[in-house]
Write an enzyme that holds these catalytic residues in place. Structure first.
Site, PDB file in Angstrom:
ATOM      1  N   CYS A   1       0.843  -1.191   0.000  1.00  0.00           N
ATOM      2  CA  CYS A   1       0.000   0.000   0.000  1.00  0.00           C
ATOM      3  C   CYS A   1       0.881   1.244   0.000  1.00  0.00           C
ATOM      4  O   CYS A   1       0.657   2.177   0.736  1.00  0.00           O
ATOM      5  CB  CYS A   1      -0.985  -0.008   1.157  1.00  0.00           C
ATOM      6  SG  CYS A   1      -0.288  -0.505   2.716  1.00  0.00           S
ATOM      7  N   GLY A   2       1.895   1.217  -0.840  1.00  0.00           N
ATOM      8  CA  GLY A   2       2.733   2.394  -1.009  1.00  0.00           C
ATOM      9  C   GLY A   2       3.496   2.716   0.259  1.00  0.00           C
ATOM     10  O   GLY A   2       3.921   1.832   0.994  1.00  0.00           O
TER      11      GLY A   2
END
Lengths: 293, 137
Positions: free
Chosen positions: A88-89
């Protein structure tokens, strides 16, 4: 130069990856909707709760409640709420950075810091520091109130036992679908927000002639632990929604990167193919010339 | 028609009820209490039990679990951990919970830590409150 076959295999691989990332993007979008809904459903409860807390604590000495007792800070506990899953980045690493900053700040002042990790990622990251007192993993998927309650009870007991003089909670605040920021709030000692909004002022007006059942002090005793549940549950919901939003953005970027890569590789493939055809033609022409003698 | 009071029941899952009603009866700390329109400001903790309210002559009821309630400005707000209407109650689950809690409470004091006892008692209360409403439907 890579052979035609190599390039073709690579294009196939990248295509498969982009299928996965775009599927993950859609899953994250669906989950985000659910998490956002839960957050919105919870908001009225929090608002009403804070109102009641403010109006109650307005006419009360904060010193008489153990959970509100402000002590000389020797040890600090930080509750870190992260996601259970990655991809998720920079969402989780932003929370880590914020937490590390907080830790080094306190340690520079000579204070002892212990951690409570909610979510797998935080536990994995801080494991090697040896500061983790307790970890709760695999609970971010379902958002259950009783999870928040058991965390709150544990943290409160630790505070009351004098093991921690101050408790913070760090979580990923959901600003919008595009923006999530790590946020820090003080959990213990409880300090009800003193906001000057109209609601609070209005709620404060009537406090003088309230009928309390049982006494305000006893109500406060019930309310304070509930207040902690609310705070922790709130942090969990925010982190959950932020996680899905961050994953959505990350997967969107990944899908786009895949597309660019496929374009580049296709160009390369066509160039190689053309070069092959040209070479073949040269061969044929060369052969024909030779036959002519 | 008599004056009405605004009833709101809010749980972590959102507002369950938001209506103008005639009368509200709820299980408070010091026993059952009733609230009519223009009640004085009032704040009480709430026990597990049944919340009755009357709207246009119709009696309605909800199962509520612990929390608190505030009356001010002709508005009564319940902040509870859960609120369920009769048809939403899962009778089988409530029955199971009741049996489980009863079995646990039958154990001797040595076997049961104090915290487990309070928890089992609370679970039993919730199950009984649910069953009471569900059976009346």
């Amino acid at each position: 130069m890579a052979s035609l076959k190599d390039v073709k295999t690579k294009i196939g691989g990248v295509k498969k990856t982009s299928q996965i990332t775009s599927a993950m993007n859609m899953v994250a979008a669906a989950k985000l909707r659910g998490a956002q809904q839960k957050m919105e459903d919870f908001r009225p409860y929090t608002e009403k709760f804070n109102q009641a807390m403010t109006s109650l604590s307005a006419n009360m000495e904060s010193g008489q409640f153990p959970l509100m007792e402000v002590r000389d800070v020797q040890t600090v506990e930080i509750v870190i709420v992260t996601s259970d899953r990655g991809l998720c980045g920079s969402f989780n690493s932003n929370i880590f950075k914020a937490t590390e900053k907080l830790i080094s700040q306190y340690e520079a002042e000579g204070k002892k810091v212990s951690l409570v990790c909610v979510g797998k990622k935080g536990n994995a990251f801080f494991k090697k520091t040896g500061k983790i007192r307790k970890a709760y993993t695999d609970i971010m998927g379902s958002f259950q109130m009783f999870n928040a309650r058991s965390i709150a009870q544990d943290v409160a007991a630790n505070f009351l036992a004098g093991e921690a003089d101050k408790v913070h909670v760090v979580y990923g605040k959901f600003m919008s679908i595009a923006v999530q920021r790590p946020a820090m709030e003080t959990l213990l000692p409880v300090q009800p927000e003193v906001n000057e909004s109209e609601d609070a002022v209005e709620a404060g007006k009537g406090t003088g002639d309230y009928i309390y059942e049982p006494s305000p002090t006893e109500i406060m005793d019930v309310l304070l632990p509930l207040y902690m549940n609310v705070m922790i549950y709130h942090a969990m919901l925010e982190t959950g929604a932020s996680e899905h939003a961050a994953r959505m953005t990350a997967m969107d970027n990944a899908t786009r990167a895949c597309k660019d890569m496929i374009d580049e590789l296709t160009l390369l493939y066509n160039k190689a193919r053309q070069a092959g055809i040209t070479a073949d033609l040269m061969d044929i022409v060369g052969g024909a010339e030779a036959l002519k003698g | 028609m008599a004056e009405k009071i605004n009833l709101e029941v809010v749980t972590p899952k959102g507002a369950i009820v938001s209506e103008e009603v005639d009368i509200v009866t709820a299980p408070g700390f010091a026993g059952e209490f009733g609230v009519l329109a223009n009640h004085a400001p009032f704040l009480s903790t709430i026990k597990v039990g049944t919340l009755h309210y009357k709207k246009d002559g119709n009696d309605k009821e909800l199962m509520i679990s612990g929390g608190f309630c505030e009356v001010s400005n002709n508005k009564i707000t319940f902040l509870v951990e859960s609120a369920e209407r009769g048809h939403e109650i899962d009778v089988d689950r409530a029955l199971q919970a009741k049996e489980r809690a009863e079995k646990r409470l039958l154990q001797t004091k040595e076997q049961l830590a104090k915290i487990d006892r309070t928890r089992a008692e609370a679970a039993l209360q919730r199950a009984l409150a649910r069953l009471k409403i569900a059976q009346r439907q």
